[in-house]
Scaffold this motif. Structure first.
Motif, PDB file in Angstrom:
ATOM      1  N   ALA A   4       0.846  -1.194   0.000  1.00  0.00           N
ATOM      2  CA  ALA A   4       0.000   0.000   0.000  1.00  0.00           C
ATOM      3  C   ALA A   4       0.881   1.242   0.000  1.00  0.00           C
ATOM      4  CB  ALA A   4      -0.924   0.020   1.205  1.00  0.00           C
ATOM      5  N   VAL A   5       0.418   2.271  -0.685  1.00  0.00           N
ATOM      6  CA  VAL A   5       1.063   3.581  -0.659  1.00  0.00           C
ATOM      7  C   VAL A   5       0.291   4.446   0.332  1.00  0.00           C
ATOM      8  CG1 VAL A   5       1.608   5.663  -1.980  1.00  0.00           C
ATOM      9  CG2 VAL A   5       1.836   3.407  -3.049  1.00  0.00           C
ATOM     10  N   VAL A   6       1.011   5.109   1.224  1.00  0.00           N
ATOM     11  CA  VAL A   6       0.379   6.022   2.177  1.00  0.00           C
ATOM     12  C   VAL A   6       0.863   7.436   1.892  1.00  0.00           C
ATOM     13  CG1 VAL A   6       0.097   6.664   4.596  1.00  0.00           C
ATOM     14  CG2 VAL A   6       0.198   4.248   3.954  1.00  0.00           C
ATOM     15  N   LEU A   7      -0.091   8.346   1.649  1.00  0.00           N
ATOM     16  CA  LEU A   7       0.257   9.752   1.479  1.00  0.00           C
ATOM     17  C   LEU A   7       0.527  10.334   2.863  1.00  0.00           C
ATOM     18  CD1 LEU A   7      -2.336  10.810  -1.227  1.00  0.00           C
ATOM     19  CD2 LEU A   7       0.113  10.508  -1.511  1.00  0.00           C
ATOM     20  N   ARG A  95      -4.718  20.288  -4.999  1.00  0.00           N
ATOM     21  CA  ARG A  95      -3.632  19.596  -4.296  1.00  0.00           C
ATOM     22  C   ARG A  95      -3.833  18.079  -4.263  1.00  0.00           C
ATOM     23  NH1 ARG A  95      -2.263  21.360   1.816  1.00  0.00           N
ATOM     24  NH2 ARG A  95      -4.497  20.959   1.980  1.00  0.00           N
ATOM     25  N   ASN A  96      -4.992  17.618  -3.820  1.00  0.00           N
ATOM     26  CA  ASN A  96      -5.179  16.176  -3.712  1.00  0.00           C
ATOM     27  C   ASN A  96      -5.332  15.488  -5.059  1.00  0.00           C
ATOM     28  OD1 ASN A  96      -4.849  16.023  -0.957  1.00  0.00           O
ATOM     29  ND2 ASN A  96      -7.023  16.201  -0.498  1.00  0.00           N
ATOM     30  N   ILE A  97      -5.762  16.229  -6.066  1.00  0.00           N
ATOM     31  CA  ILE A  97      -5.769  15.678  -7.426  1.00  0.00           C
ATOM     32  C   ILE A  97      -4.337  15.356  -7.841  1.00  0.00           C
ATOM     33  CG2 ILE A  97      -6.267  16.166  -9.857  1.00  0.00           C
ATOM     34  CD1 ILE A  97      -8.563  17.955  -8.926  1.00  0.00           C
ATOM     35  N   ILE A  98      -3.437  16.288  -7.588  1.00  0.00           N
ATOM     36  CA  ILE A  98      -2.031  16.093  -7.942  1.00  0.00           C
ATOM     37  C   ILE A  98      -1.419  14.977  -7.111  1.00  0.00           C
ATOM     38  CG2 ILE A  98       0.249  17.177  -7.917  1.00  0.00           C
ATOM     39  CD1 ILE A  98      -1.287  19.871  -8.423  1.00  0.00           C
ATOM     40  N   PHE A  99      -1.637  15.011  -5.803  1.00  0.00           N
ATOM     41  CA  PHE A  99      -1.036  14.011  -4.915  1.00  0.00           C
ATOM     42  C   PHE A  99      -1.514  12.604  -5.260  1.00  0.00           C
ATOM     43  CE2 PHE A  99      -0.393  17.104  -1.075  1.00  0.00           C
ATOM     44  CZ  PHE A  99       0.460  17.864  -1.846  1.00  0.00           C
ATOM     45  N   LEU A 100      -2.804  12.455  -5.464  1.00  0.00           N
ATOM     46  CA  LEU A 100      -3.332  11.134  -5.771  1.00  0.00           C
ATOM     47  C   LEU A 100      -2.875  10.640  -7.139  1.00  0.00           C
ATOM     48  CD1 LEU A 100      -6.957  11.285  -4.324  1.00  0.00           C
ATOM     49  CD2 LEU A 100      -5.135   9.722  -3.630  1.00  0.00           C
ATOM     50  N   SER A 101      -2.703  11.547  -8.082  1.00  0.00           N
ATOM     51  CA  SER A 101      -2.213  11.151  -9.399  1.00  0.00           C
ATOM     52  C   SER A 101      -0.811  10.546  -9.295  1.00  0.00           C
ATOM     53  CB  SER A 101      -2.205  12.354 -10.347  1.00  0.00           C
ATOM     54  OG  SER A 101      -3.508  12.833 -10.576  1.00  0.00           O
ATOM     55  N   TYR A 102       0.063  11.209  -8.538  1.00  0.00           N
ATOM     56  CA  TYR A 102       1.392  10.648  -8.305  1.00  0.00           C
ATOM     57  C   TYR A 102       1.292   9.309  -7.587  1.00  0.00           C
ATOM     58  CZ  TYR A 102       4.418  14.571  -9.698  1.00  0.00           C
ATOM     59  OH  TYR A 102       5.114  15.518 -10.413  1.00  0.00           O
ATOM     60  N   ALA A 103       0.430   9.249  -6.587  1.00  0.00           N
ATOM     61  CA  ALA A 103       0.307   8.032  -5.787  1.00  0.00           C
ATOM     62  C   ALA A 103      -0.181   6.854  -6.627  1.00  0.00           C
ATOM     63  CB  ALA A 103      -0.637   8.270  -4.617  1.00  0.00           C
ATOM     64  N   VAL A 104      -1.127   7.109  -7.525  1.00  0.00           N
ATOM     65  CA  VAL A 104      -1.634   6.044  -8.388  1.00  0.00           C
ATOM     66  C   VAL A 104      -0.530   5.536  -9.308  1.00  0.00           C
ATOM     67  CG1 VAL A 104      -3.210   5.534 -10.290  1.00  0.00           C
ATOM     68  CG2 VAL A 104      -4.043   6.754  -8.289  1.00  0.00           C
ATOM     69  N   GLY A 105       0.236   6.456  -9.877  1.00  0.00           N
ATOM     70  CA  GLY A 105       1.349   6.047 -10.728  1.00  0.00           C
ATOM     71  C   GLY A 105       2.381   5.235  -9.968  1.00  0.00           C
ATOM     72  N   TYR A 106       2.724   5.696  -8.783  1.00  0.00           N
ATOM     73  CA  TYR A 106       3.689   4.993  -7.931  1.00  0.00           C
ATOM     74  C   TYR A 106       3.162   3.615  -7.554  1.00  0.00           C
ATOM     75  CZ  TYR A 106       6.917   4.418  -3.927  1.00  0.00           C
ATOM     76  OH  TYR A 106       7.855   3.976  -3.033  1.00  0.00           O
ATOM     77  N   ALA A 107       1.875   3.537  -7.230  1.00  0.00           N
ATOM     78  CA  ALA A 107       1.270   2.250  -6.865  1.00  0.00           C
ATOM     79  C   ALA A 107       1.346   1.262  -8.021  1.00  0.00           C
ATOM     80  CB  ALA A 107      -0.184   2.466  -6.441  1.00  0.00           C
ATOM     81  N   GLU A 108       1.102   1.730  -9.226  1.00  0.00           N
ATOM     82  CA  GLU A 108       1.214   0.839 -10.388  1.00  0.00           C
ATOM     83  C   GLU A 108       2.639   0.327 -10.562  1.00  0.00           C
ATOM     84  OE1 GLU A 108      -1.756   0.727 -13.802  1.00  0.00           O
ATOM     85  OE2 GLU A 108      -0.796   2.691 -13.957  1.00  0.00           O
ATOM     86  N   GLY A 152      -8.979  -4.605 -14.750  1.00  0.00           N
ATOM     87  CA  GLY A 152      -9.907  -5.051 -13.726  1.00  0.00           C
ATOM     88  C   GLY A 152      -9.349  -5.088 -12.321  1.00  0.00           C
ATOM     89  N   ARG A 153      -8.164  -4.490 -12.127  1.00  0.00           N
ATOM     90  CA  ARG A 153      -7.553  -4.469 -10.795  1.00  0.00           C
ATOM     91  C   ARG A 153      -7.167  -3.049 -10.410  1.00  0.00           C
ATOM     92  NH1 ARG A 153      -4.911  -8.337 -13.560  1.00  0.00           N
ATOM     93  NH2 ARG A 153      -3.007  -7.072 -13.605  1.00  0.00           N
ATOM     94  N   PRO A 154      -8.131  -2.122 -10.399  1.00  0.00           N
ATOM     95  CA  PRO A 154      -7.772  -0.733 -10.089  1.00  0.00           C
ATOM     96  C   PRO A 154      -7.244  -0.583  -8.670  1.00  0.00           C
ATOM     97  CG  PRO A 154     -10.141  -1.042  -9.983  1.00  0.00           C
ATOM     98  CD  PRO A 154      -9.580  -2.304 -10.549  1.00  0.00           C
ATOM     99  N   VAL A 155      -6.291   0.294  -8.493  1.00  0.00           N
ATOM    100  CA  VAL A 155      -5.782   0.600  -7.156  1.00  0.00           C
ATOM    101  C   VAL A 155      -6.917   1.198  -6.336  1.00  0.00           C
ATOM    102  CG1 VAL A 155      -4.114   1.951  -5.836  1.00  0.00           C
ATOM    103  CG2 VAL A 155      -3.475   1.015  -8.071  1.00  0.00           C
TER     104      VAL A 155
END
Length: 219
Positions: A4-7, A95-108, A152-155
């Protein structure tokens, strides 16, 4: 073990989220952001928090400051608490749009199945990117805009604090032995918390209602 990625901002809520992810058995990776915030102490706090938990990988991402917020602009003063308007000047655009976008990429990249973010819609400052509606909409973006989502496996975006009061969050953090003494919530970010900005007032109110002494120092 699932990842898991934690912001992690260095504040009370994100540190509580980190404690929850660890308690739930995830192999945790933390992600923090230097977005030009006046409270540079936040970043120092994240480094101490990850040491406390012996986190194996902690990334600090530097992103551009688009301005328009009292948290990032020197010419916009952080106001003392005067009751919470719908969207205060401490709102940081997208802010959270940007943060979550990075987090989703990192999670992948690391194969994580979840992202923890400490957004809250109870004792908060009225930010539109901290609401259930925002998280639900962003989850849909993840489903259609990522390889994992198309397969079919979205974060999963997890918001365990969304419907908790600040007092409930503090009690939960203490139950999890989260290092609240290492956190910084003050918008002004001095050596000692100011005690009068929106974030400080909400934090102090929460500790008072929880019947617990805040371990950080105030002016």
């Amino acid at each position: 073990m699932s990842k898991a990625v934690v912001l992690l901002s260095g504040g009370l809520d994100s540190t509580t989220c980190l404690s929850i992810a660890i308690k739930e058995g995830y192999d945790v990776y933390t992600l923090s952001f230097d977005y030009g915030q006046k409270n540079n102490k936040e970043i120092l706090c994240t480094q101490e928090i990850v040491k406390y938990y012996s986190i194996k990988e902690h990334k600090i991402i530097k992103v551009g400051n688009v301005g328009g917020s009292a948290l990032t602009n020197d010419d916009i003063e952080v106001p003392d608490y005067q009751g919470l308007p719908n969207i205060p000047v401490t709102y940081v655009p997208a802010r959270n749009i940007i943060f979550l976008s990075y987090a989703v990429g990192y999670a992948e990249v690391i194969g994580a199945e979840a992202i923890y973010i400490g957004v809250n819609a109870v004792d908060y400052s009225g930010y539109p990117d901290c609401t259930p509606e925002f998280i639900e909409a962003f989850q849909e973006v993840v489903k259609v805009g990522t390889k994992a989502g198309i397969n079919g496996r979205p974060v999963k975006i997890l918001t365990p604090l969304m419907n908790l009061s600040k007092a409930e969050i503090i009690k939960l953090a203490c139950e999890n032995n989260a290092p609240l003494h290492l956190t910084s919530s003050c918008y002004r970010g001095g050596d000692k918390a100011c005690g009068v900005c929106d974030s400080c007032v909400l934090r102090l109110k929460g500790f008072k209602e929880a019947g617990i002494v805040d371990p950080v120092e105030y002016v």
